[in-house]
Structure formats: C-alpha cells, structure tokens
Design an enzyme around this catalytic site. Structure first.
Site, mmCIF file in Angstrom:
data_model
loop_
_atom_site.group_PDB
_atom_site.id
_atom_site.type_symbol
_atom_site.label_atom_id
_atom_site.label_comp_id
_atom_site.label_asym_id
_atom_site.label_seq_id
_atom_site.Cartn_x
_atom_site.Cartn_y
_atom_site.Cartn_z
ATOM 1 N N TYR A 168 0.813 -1.225 0.000
ATOM 2 C CA TYR A 168 0.000 0.000 0.000
ATOM 3 C C TYR A 168 0.843 1.270 0.000
ATOM 4 C CZ TYR A 168 -2.973 -3.553 2.301
ATOM 5 O OH TYR A 168 -3.632 -4.697 2.642
ATOM 6 N N CYS A 199 14.789 -11.813 -1.833
ATOM 7 C CA CYS A 199 15.387 -11.705 -3.166
ATOM 8 C C CYS A 199 14.382 -11.036 -4.108
ATOM 9 C CB CYS A 199 15.757 -13.087 -3.658
ATOM 10 S SG CYS A 199 14.424 -14.255 -3.404
ATOM 11 N N GLU A 200 13.888 -9.877 -3.715
ATOM 12 C CA GLU A 200 12.932 -9.120 -4.529
ATOM 13 C C GLU A 200 13.302 -7.651 -4.398
ATOM 14 O OE1 GLU A 200 9.110 -9.942 -5.160
ATOM 15 O OE2 GLU A 200 9.150 -12.027 -4.454
ATOM 16 N N TYR A 221 -2.229 -5.350 11.149
ATOM 17 C CA TYR A 221 -1.892 -5.797 9.789
ATOM 18 C C TYR A 221 -0.378 -5.915 9.585
ATOM 19 C CZ TYR A 221 -6.754 -4.321 9.346
ATOM 20 O OH TYR A 221 -8.101 -4.151 9.539
#
Ligand code: LLP
Length: 379
Positions: free
Chosen positions: A284, A309-310, A338
């Site tokens: 978000y 790994c992103e 959350y």
C-alpha cells in the site's frame, strides 16, 4: 508508544529479531479512547488486524466482541470462548462452513448481497451491508465503499433485502457500513452515514446500526463518533462499531536488527525484517515511523531494505538516521495492526515471535516459528 530502550534491547537479546513487540498499556489506552468517543456503542474488534489469542482474550475480558471473516477467525473466537452476541460473521463470499459455524455459535451475519438471504441458516440474525459508492481518502486497495468495490448492496437494494430477510424468517437487525481502512478524513464517514440516514424513510426504525471501522490513526475520532451516533439515533438504533487498526496499531512495533550497510546508487541499510514480516509498505505504500535505537556522530539519508530476493523488499525510503552499523536495532512503529497478521512464510522464512510488555516484563504471545512448522502440513 514508548517502551524503555533497555527493555527493547533485552527483548532482542532474549527472543531474537525480527520481533513484534507490543505495549499492553497502549492496548488498554486505545480501547479507552474508543470507549470515551463512542460511549455505550458495542465494540466488535475486527480481528483480521491482529488475531493473536492473547490480544483476543484481553479484549473479550474487556467486553469486546469480534468481527470474523473466515472459518479460521470464527475458530479463534470459539477457541477463546466467544459466542452469540459477541460474534459477527462477515465476508463477501462466505463458505458453507462459515454459515454453519456462525449459526452453531449464534453469531450475527452481515449480509453482503441479495442472494445471501437464501443461503443463511434458518432464523439467522442479520445486518445488511450498504455500499454508499463514495470516493474515500485512503489507498485504492483499502477503499471498500467505492462505486467499483465488491462489497455490500446498493442503497436502492436495501428495502428489498430487508424485506426478503423478514419474509424468510430471519431477524433483520439493521444496516452495516464500512467504507474502507486507514481513512484520514472524518468527512468521509459523515458522507457514508448520511447515505444511510437518507434511507430512514424507506426502512423505518431499526434495531442496530453498525458503523464499521476504518478510522485512520490520526483521524478525528470524536467527529466520527458524533456522526455515527447521530445516524444510529435517526433509526432509533443501537450503535455498533468494528475497529481493527485503531485498537492495536500503535501498541505494536517491529523490532529489527541491522545486518549491514551499502552505498551504491543509494544508501542502503539492510535489516533482518522485510516484506515477509511487514508487507504494508510494499502493498500500500504505507509509511511506518522508524526509530533508531542507536546514536552516531553523523547522520544520513537511508533506504531500509530487507533480506528477500525481490527488489520491492524495501521497508522505507529516504529516512534520516544516525549512521548505522551492523548489529544495531531499529523499530518500525504503528505495526500492531496488519503487521504480524499479514506476515508470511514466503522463502520458508519463519514468522517472528511476538512479545507483550506488561508490568515491567515481557511475555511471549507467539513463539518464533521454526522451518518444520512451515512444512509440517506437507507430505
Ligand atoms: N469491518 C470490516 C467489514 C472490515 O472489512 C474491516 C477491515 C474492518 C472492520 C476494520 O477496519 P480497520 O478499523 O482496521 O481499518 N490490510 C490492510 C487493511 C485491510 C482492512 C480490511 N477490512 C492494511 O494493512 O492496511
């Protein structure tokens, strides 16, 4: 919320990092703020925000009920002994299991579409969710009362659904509205409640008006409460509310340890938490306040990135921090809602432990997972 720094250092040493830390005092304070604003409204905690059993038991003991949106959430409520008027079963696509469990426990169902009237267990208690089709001041993914959103019935459909519930032998308690989450502008609630009160002439008096949740942490709670009470009065109804974030967000922080730094195109501080522990920044664009638990002579502007790994695994950008070093600790605030609830085991990363600070000591609310927990359901 400010937990003592030595207590935080102690928690990291004893329980490891990444670690969710909660302050019992702030949990109680948040509920008190809600009660002060909303008076005698019945409070149903939207447990999706943080379904930890320790939190649920505290809230149940304080007279709070639960809004549940899955069989698993209903099972949590049942597990801690919540029944009957303490339970709401909600959701746009409820399963047979959810109707059955809700009915067995005597829950109230929130009807989300006309077709559901025929699916409800016999003699159910029901509220009808209304979609007021408004633009609201939050991220698109968090808006549920917008024209294109999948939730609720249109205002024009309300009399038909109430009538169908009654003819089918159900108890139509009243109306429900929840326009989204993390809403900043109290005026959005005024508009939503106004849309409901416009229906007063066609619905007649009602038993319950459920004004949902969605209150941004900095929103004008007193203003929202005033408008909600006014709407309930217009129907001669009792007011119910369903806060999630507001009750738990500020009580929780994610404690993470610096793994190292690197200066390439940008200044990165690499930490041991990332998208698997706190997804909200990636999903978000949420901004969680950062507190460094160290001092340094120099400061800089840093991006805080996790171990996944992103390339999207960045928790915060352009944060001014005293220059960090390996092993130091930092906190992401407003993470009690959350945060842990949306943590995942992607990359077979064990979900963090959760600990509660109360009476000057830590208690474990959830132990850290081990890899075997993650693959235990596999053949
Ligand atoms: N009632 C209903 C019907 C809801 O759908 C929700 C939240 C709530 C109450 C509680 O809303 P709150 O007071 O917590 O804003 N994962 C997102 C939030 C999704 C909220 C979904 N529904 C986030 O991390 O911001």
């Amino acid at each position: 919320m400010s937990l003592p720094t030595d207590a935080l250092l102690d928690a990291a040493a004893t329980h490891g990092t990444p670690l969710y830390v909660y302050d019992a005092g702030e949990l109680d304070a948040a509920l008190n703020r809600v009660r002060a604003a909303f008076g005698d409204a019945r409070v149903y905690y939207a447990m999706k925000a943080n379904p930890n059993l320790t939190l649920l038991r505290r809230l149940l003991a304080a007279g709070v009920g639960f809004e549940c949106v899955s069989s698993g959430e209903v099972a949590r409520a049942e597990h801690i002994g919540a029944v009957g008027t303490e339970l709401l079963v909600n959701g746009p696509a409820k399963s047979e299991a959810e109707y059955a469990a809700g009915s067995r426990l005597g829950a109230t169902f929130i009807v989300d579409r006309e077709e559901e009237v025929a699916l409800l267990p016999p003699a159910s208690r029901a509220l009808v969710r209304v979609n007021p089709a408004l633009a609201v001041s939050t991220h698109d993914h968090l808006a549920t009362g917008a024209l294109g959103s999948k939730f609720g019935v249109t205002p024009a459909q309300v009399p038909g659904v109430l009538g169908a519930l009654r003819s089918a032998g159900h108890t139509a308690l009243g109306l429900h509205v929840h326009i989204g989450s993390a809403i900043r502008d109290a005026g959005d609630f005024t508009a939503a409640f106004g849309c409901l009160t416009d229906l007063r002439d066609v619905t007649g008096p009602l038993t319950v008006l459920d004004a949902g949740g969605g209150w941004g942490l900095d929103a004008d709670l007193a203003g929202i409460a005033r408008e909600a009470r006014r709407a309930a009065q217009a129907f001669g109804a009792e007011l119910w509310v369903e806060p999630g974030r507001y009750l738990v967000a500020r009580a929780g922080q994610l404690l993470t340890r610096v793994v190292g730094t690197k200066r390439t195109g940008r200044n990165f501080v690499l930490v041991d938490a990332g998208m698997t522990e706190l997804l909200r920044p990636m999903l978000y664009g949420a901004v969680h306040p950062v507190t460094a638990l160290w001092d340094a002579a120099e400061q800089g502007v840093w991006d805080i990135a996790g171990p996944a790994c992103e390339s999207g695994d960045v928790l915060a950008r352009d944060v001014i921090l005293p220059n960090p070093g390996r092993g130091q600790l930092l906190l992401f605030g407003e993470a009690g809602a959350y945060g842990a609830a949306m943590s995942s085991t992607y990359l077979t990363r064990s979900r963090p432990a959760e600990v509660l600070w109360e009476h000057g000591r830590w208690t474990v609310m959830r132990r850290r997972e081990v890899p075997q927990d993650i693959w235990s359901a596999e053949e």
